[in-house]
Enzyme design. Structure first.
Site, PDB file in Angstrom:
ATOM      1  N   CYS B 105     -19.004  28.011   0.440  1.00  0.00           N
ATOM      2  CA  CYS B 105     -18.758  27.807  -0.991  1.00  0.00           C
ATOM      3  C   CYS B 105     -19.806  28.643  -1.693  1.00  0.00           C
ATOM      4  O   CYS B 105     -20.983  28.302  -1.686  1.00  0.00           O
ATOM      5  CB  CYS B 105     -18.881  26.336  -1.379  1.00  0.00           C
ATOM      6  SG  CYS B 105     -18.868  26.101  -3.183  1.00  0.00           S
ATOM      7  N   CYS B 108     -21.380  26.764  -5.157  1.00  0.00           N
ATOM      8  CA  CYS B 108     -22.330  25.650  -4.990  1.00  0.00           C
ATOM      9  C   CYS B 108     -22.464  25.419  -3.497  1.00  0.00           C
ATOM     10  O   CYS B 108     -22.936  26.301  -2.795  1.00  0.00           O
ATOM     11  CB  CYS B 108     -21.952  24.413  -5.795  1.00  0.00           C
ATOM     12  SG  CYS B 108     -20.245  23.889  -5.778  1.00  0.00           S
ATOM     13  N   SER B 109     -22.042  24.283  -2.997  1.00  0.00           N
ATOM     14  CA  SER B 109     -22.163  24.043  -1.557  1.00  0.00           C
ATOM     15  C   SER B 109     -21.090  23.077  -1.098  1.00  0.00           C
ATOM     16  O   SER B 109     -21.356  22.214  -0.270  1.00  0.00           O
ATOM     17  CB  SER B 109     -23.538  23.463  -1.234  1.00  0.00           C
ATOM     18  OG  SER B 109     -24.548  24.272  -1.755  1.00  0.00           O
ATOM     19  N   CYS B 110     -19.878  23.239  -1.625  1.00  0.00           N
ATOM     20  CA  CYS B 110     -18.791  22.325  -1.288  1.00  0.00           C
ATOM     21  C   CYS B 110     -18.571  22.314   0.226  1.00  0.00           C
ATOM     22  O   CYS B 110     -18.605  23.366   0.869  1.00  0.00           O
ATOM     23  CB  CYS B 110     -17.519  22.745  -2.004  1.00  0.00           C
ATOM     24  SG  CYS B 110     -17.701  22.694  -3.793  1.00  0.00           S
TER      25      CYS B 110
END
Lengths: 102, 209, 116
Positions: B105, B108-110
């Site tokens: 991602c 962000c950091s999905c």
């Protein structure tokens, strides 16, 4: 927004260096802010898009230096302050009280 | 909107800020600290890549399940009891001899929490997020993987509300293995696409089989 | 506002909060369509990364109808619309030095796209 979070394709961020193993949380405060995120989200104080955008609005240098859960703390503080759920004074007074209690 | 708050807080101040925030919210009756304890326990001890490994091992042994998993990941994963926060809508992508899939991602950091747990720090870091889309093969080399130039690398930037899980290829030499044996071969990294499942002989020795 | 209590945590975690919206909105694109990711630079929240803006890709999947982050992040409503998986070749994104085999697949909201 054309923010620092939009990292795809950038150069110069260095090697990934994945460790063989790592704990789920590295510090107790990471546990608390993680859970606080779900608790306050479930309480209806912000949606996930507001949450992400508050991270994106961080100072770029602070964003790159800060860890993931520091971003979360920043975002939750920012949103709860902006929405008037808590005030700066309330947080500062509590921090002072916690320091005094040491 | 910014606040004139100290942006150079040392780590001990972060700890204080978190304590203060939780404490103020608890004083106002807006959070229940025992609920937070419960959430921490769930994500620290119960929800992790073992869940995803069960999904993968079932897909390796049950062709009908594999079909359901690839056509409706959310429903098929829920069959095994895994669902919810950050896995509400799932897509499963399959590695084949011709295609290698990788998840990132960039914004962000999905990450698919119900099947993989919370993401490792490197997945959330600028080095990984910046490079996977522009240099996936270079990133794979850092994880000790070198792919043939003939193989297609498919990067999935899961920056919308779908979460992705890689279905890795079943290791050779596991014919006749049961699902619960295969679960032991499935690594977290193989379901992100930065690793492969463990190979069969090593595991056989470990398991004493 | 509801407070998350210990007893509802398991259900809350298992249920989550899908951004999918049960609205019957017609899709503008179908798999196989060639699309252009718009070259736009909104100052607000968006999930259209810079690296795909102005690039041409192919619709691979229609994921259905979802809340739009660009409005939901600013209290401007859900504005439900289709989200598609769009495949871009590495060469389209990064130029001639990129692997001719590799692709980047990204989920994009309808508003981010136009026919190419």
């Amino acid at each position: 927004m054309n923010g620092i979070h939009d990292l795809g394709g950038m150069h110069g961020h260095g090697p990934i260096n994945p460790p063989p193993t790592e704990p789920v949380f590295s510090h107790e405060w990471e546990r608390r802010i993680f859970a606080l995120f779900i608790g306050a989200f479930g309480g209806g104080h912000y949606n996930v898009d507001e949450f992400r955008h508050a991270i994106e609005r961080m100072d770029p240098a602070e964003y790159l230096l800060g860890s993931y859960y520091e971003h979360w703390l920043h975002s939750i503080e920012t949103l709860l302050l902006e929405k008037g759920v808590v005030t700066r004074d309330e947080l500062d007074q509590k921090i002072a009280a916690l320091k005094g209690g040491h | 909107m910014s606040h004139d708050h100290d942006h150079t807080d040392p780590p001990e101040d972060i700890e204080l800020r978190v304590k203060a925030l939780e404490s103020v919210l608890a004083d106002k009756g807006l959070i229940d600290t025992s609920a937070l304890d419960e959430l921490i326990d769930l994500y620290e001890t119960k929800i992790g890549p073992r869940n995803g490994a069960k999904v993968v091992a079932k897909a390796w042994t049950d062709p009908d399940y594999r079909q359901r998993l690839l056509s409706d990941g959310t429903a098929a994963i829920k069959e095994l009891g895994f669902s919810g926060v950050q896995g509400e809508d799932m897509v499963v992508v399959e590695n084949t001899p011709d295609v290698h899939n990788m998840i990132v991602c960039t914004l962000c950091s999905c990450y698919p929490w119900p099947t993989l747990g919370l993401p490792p720090a490197w997945f959330k870091s600028a080095p990984y997020r910046s490079r996977v889309v522009i240099d996936p093969r270079g990133v794979l080399k850092e994880f000790g993987i070198s792919l043939s130039a003939e193989k297609e690398v498919r990067v999935w930037d899961s920056s919308a509300e779908l979460r992705y899980l890689v279905l890795p290829e079943r290791p050779a030499g596991t014919d006749g293995w049961q699902e619960d044996q295969l679960v032991e071969l499935v690594t977290r990294d193989s379901m992100i696409g930065v690793g492969f499942p463990k190979s069969a002989p090593d595991n056989h020795q470990q398991a004493g089989a | 506002m509801p407070v998350v209590t210990k007893d509802i945590v398991p259900l809350l975690v298992q249920t989550g909060a899908s951004a999918r919206v049960a609205e019957d909105i017609p899709a503008r694109f179908v798999p196989g369509d060639t699309v252009l990711a718009k070259n736009v630079n909104p100052a607000n929240h968006t999930r259209l990364p810079r690296y795909v803006r102005g690039k041409v890709g192919t619709i691979m999947m229609d994921h259905g109808v979802f809340v739009t982050p660009d409005t939901a992040a600013h209290g401007l409503g859900e504005h439900p619309q289709h989200v598609y998986c769009v495949r871009f070749t590495a060469a389209e994104l990064w130029g001639g030095d990129a692997s001719s085999k590799d692709t980047v697949n990204i989920d994009l909201w309808d508003d981010y796209l136009q026919p190419a």
